[in-house]
Design a protein around this motif. Sequence first.
Motif, PDB file in Angstrom:
ATOM      1  N   ILE A 277      94.077  29.908 -17.065  1.00  0.00           N
ATOM      2  CA  ILE A 277      94.706  28.784 -16.381  1.00  0.00           C
ATOM      3  C   ILE A 277      93.620  27.779 -15.994  1.00  0.00           C
ATOM      4  CG2 ILE A 277      96.103  28.101 -14.387  1.00  0.00           C
ATOM      5  CD1 ILE A 277      96.845  31.179 -14.201  1.00  0.00           C
TER       6      ILE A 277
ATOM      7  N   CYS B   6      95.867  25.955 -11.490  1.00  0.00           N
ATOM      8  CA  CYS B   6      95.652  26.698 -10.251  1.00  0.00           C
ATOM      9  C   CYS B   6      94.624  25.945  -9.420  1.00  0.00           C
ATOM     10  CB  CYS B   6      95.161  28.111 -10.546  1.00  0.00           C
ATOM     11  SG  CYS B   6      94.693  29.062  -9.080  1.00  0.00           S
TER      12      CYS B   6
ATOM     13  N   GLU C 154      92.657  34.236 -16.194  1.00  0.00           N
ATOM     14  CA  GLU C 154      93.998  34.278 -16.779  1.00  0.00           C
ATOM     15  C   GLU C 154      94.223  33.172 -17.808  1.00  0.00           C
ATOM     16  OE1 GLU C 154      96.543  36.291 -16.502  1.00  0.00           O
ATOM     17  OE2 GLU C 154      95.754  37.670 -15.000  1.00  0.00           O
TER      18      GLU C 154
ATOM     19  N   VAL D 186     101.263  35.087 -10.580  1.00  0.00           N
ATOM     20  CA  VAL D 186     101.506  35.111 -12.024  1.00  0.00           C
ATOM     21  C   VAL D 186     102.528  36.184 -12.386  1.00  0.00           C
ATOM     22  CG1 VAL D 186     100.445  35.587 -14.270  1.00  0.00           C
ATOM     23  CG2 VAL D 186      99.258  34.132 -12.606  1.00  0.00           C
ATOM     24  N   ASN D 187     102.409  37.359 -11.766  1.00  0.00           N
ATOM     25  CA  ASN D 187     103.203  38.513 -12.188  1.00  0.00           C
ATOM     26  C   ASN D 187     104.529  38.694 -11.461  1.00  0.00           C
ATOM     27  OD1 ASN D 187     101.459  40.231 -14.171  1.00  0.00           O
ATOM     28  ND2 ASN D 187     100.026  39.549 -12.601  1.00  0.00           N
TER      29      ASN D 187
ATOM     30  N   LYS E 164     102.310  31.973 -16.528  1.00  0.00           N
ATOM     31  CA  LYS E 164     101.091  31.328 -16.061  1.00  0.00           C
ATOM     32  C   LYS E 164     101.393  29.882 -15.682  1.00  0.00           C
ATOM     33  CE  LYS E 164      98.089  34.274 -18.841  1.00  0.00           C
ATOM     34  NZ  LYS E 164      97.054  34.344 -19.897  1.00  0.00           N
TER      35      LYS E 164
END
Length: 259
Positions: A126, A95, A124, A84-85, A91
């Motif tokens: 997702i 997933c 998150e 993600v980062n 996002k």
Amino acid sequence: MKNEKPVILVTNDDGITAPGIRSLMHVMKELGHVVVVAPDSPQSGMGHAVTIAKPLRLDKVEVYKGFEMYQSSGTPVDCVKLAVNKVLHRKPDLCVSGINHGANSSINVIYSGTMSAAVEGAIEGIPSIGFSLCDYSQNADFSPCEPYVRSIVKAVLKNGLPKGSLLNVNFPKAPDFKGLKVCRQAVAKYEEEFDERIDPHGRKYYWMTGKFALYDKGEDTDEWALDNGYVSVVPVQFDMTAYNSIPFLNNIDFNVQTK
């Protein structure tokens, strides 16, 4: 753009070269743009562990042609965070984690690195799914799982999932399946034993052994479904509040004395 393919993050806990993730990747390629971020070595039983005491490595690799793939020195949860980062910088639309070699039904969901990666995705925000096959062999046949993976993922992409929840999907060890059942998590635990040994320096060490103990005889559980040839789908939540216990606790006088 509405016509753009959904971005699908694929991860696992068996490692980036495991046959199960390859099967999952090929199904996901039909449904969206696949980005793989997975551990560089097996991480089974890691639960929701994260790496904080040493640096993380993240390398772009080409294990299978035609896929954007990265391997990490970290845990399955680390992989989702890094994806993600540092890889997607956004996002993903979905997933998926797995397909795991071995069951993640019942109490296994607590210990599973596969499911913890999916839980991290859900944290998150997702839509996330963990997939597992009840076969621990590295030669396990994942092909019977693929039509179900495809259908479940298509349904989630279309309908989404309730906020704060994700799916734990387990496949029985069988050449074909009777169908799919939405279930609850069976009540079970491991009854551990520790095999005590002595190392060459005379120090004790232990190997954990034991057996799976199923206490639940219900026919609406994941264990019943798997034992009877069905694919089990259990909705899981990361909010671990025992809401039914709040009235009980509110009726207790804790008799706190500060002086």
